[in-house]
Design an enzyme around this catalytic site. Sequence first.
Site, PDB file in Angstrom:
ATOM      1  N   HIS A 225       0.841  -1.198   0.000  1.00 58.10           N
ATOM      2  CA  HIS A 225       0.000   0.000   0.000  1.00 58.10           C
ATOM      3  C   HIS A 225       0.882   1.256   0.000  1.00 58.10           C
ATOM      4  O   HIS A 225       0.663   2.180  -0.773  1.00 58.10           O
ATOM      5  CB  HIS A 225      -0.917  -0.004   1.232  1.00 58.10           C
TER       6      HIS A 225
ATOM      7  N   ASP B 146     -11.102   2.887   7.534  1.00 63.61           N
ATOM      8  CA  ASP B 146     -10.580   4.246   7.720  1.00 63.61           C
ATOM      9  C   ASP B 146     -10.929   5.068   6.473  1.00 63.61           C
ATOM     10  O   ASP B 146     -10.114   5.228   5.561  1.00 63.61           O
ATOM     11  CB  ASP B 146      -9.055   4.160   7.922  1.00 63.61           C
TER      12      ASP B 146
ATOM     13  N   GLN C 169      -6.687  14.996   1.097  1.00 59.58           N
ATOM     14  CA  GLN C 169      -5.413  14.443   1.589  1.00 59.58           C
ATOM     15  C   GLN C 169      -4.230  14.929   0.753  1.00 59.58           C
ATOM     16  O   GLN C 169      -3.197  15.325   1.295  1.00 59.58           O
ATOM     17  CB  GLN C 169      -5.492  12.911   1.557  1.00 59.58           C
TER      18      GLN C 169
HETATM   19 CA    CA Z   1      -5.396   4.459   7.241  1.00 59.43          CA
END
Ligand code: CA
Length: 437
Positions: free
Chosen positions: A145, A244, A251
Amino acid sequence: MSFINETHDINLKSWVASANQAGTDFPIQNLPFAVFRRKGTNEEFRGGVAIGDQVLDLAAVAQTGIFSGDAQVAVEAANAQVLNEFMGLGQTYWSALRLALSRALREGSEHQTTLANALVPQADVEYSMPCHIGDYTDFYTSIYHATAVGKLFRPDNPLLPNYKWVPIGYHGRSSSIDVSGQAFHRPKGQTKAPDADTPSFGPCKRLDYELELGIYLGKGNELGDQIAIENAENHVFGFCLFNDWSARDLQAWEYQPLGPFLAKNFASTVSPWIVTTEALAPYRTQWHRDENDPQPMEYLESSHNREAGAFDIQMDVLLETAKMREEQQPAAKLSESSFKHSYWTVAQMVTHHTVNGCNFLPGDMLGSGTQSGPEHEEAGSLLELSRGGKESITLTNGEERKFLEDGDKVIMRGWCEADGFNRIGFGSVEGTVLPAK
Ligand code: CA
């Protein structure tokens, strides 16, 4: 070191028939904890344990007096609107209660008649947060990730040099964490398109989920004290599924230099059930660090962590759009992964978090970070699956998605399987996106 005991025996059967059905998330080998009450009533919320399709009411169990010693102390502590006190008792008490529950729920138990009155069908209950989460820290433990997202944000420099040395994390916000069933309004905020001179304000256009595990701390540590890696797991009460939710456009604009802020704190959702660390013992696996990578510093290294520090917890993500609901179609599966791919273990997260003397309190939660696997199809976010919003994902009913739309419901599930042991599951965590306010 063996973590296996009689409560994990594959041959155990329960007098609760639904717990013996193949494929149930909640056989007698699991025994996860939640906080519940009967749906639509004003009853007090209290602790419960899942067994098959039922909840065993721990308030009712505490009153029967069938347990004694540490198990009775533990069940009385779990008779509360939050499980923090029970979680703070520590491993000896958690294990005593697990053993007592396992024996009382087994076929042939002398307590069957008494406990049958303490069962409530899961279909008839509603859940609340299992504990008060005082502090929440989100880690970033999947290198797949971190690399995939890093590539999208910084094509020339995907993985920052600290990643292979430090279990990276940030302090999140616990006030907006809610239990499965959470519905929240699409967040608004500042964003800036790469080719724009100035930012603009409005509803998030790149709303995403993150497939994570939540890790609940049990007994904490004094401010100033460290938790050594050999002892770290004694402080970990258990695990839940954790979504989440993330606003990628917010972001991208706000994250440097201090990390995530308003892109993350508008909503986060946990599953109602906490699967204990003890229940997960059969699904532990070796943890290893590639020999070409930096090896962990001494405080993050232990033989136990190498031998059994990782957990093979399998997880998947499904999407149910408003159209699917309307047409009564099943949710579409988006991806599947496992926590065993994590670059850092839970023990390393706990030890690193306290190495400077930072204190944990019972009920504090760690997010694992998005658990993407090595393959593109195993990605734990839409940001990765849509390659940064460049490619549409076609759902089973022909609809397409790059990011989440209003009315979308995201469903995450988790389960564990191992040779010689029964399958156990986490249930699910579900949450729905409402239009911006
Ligand atoms: Ca996260």
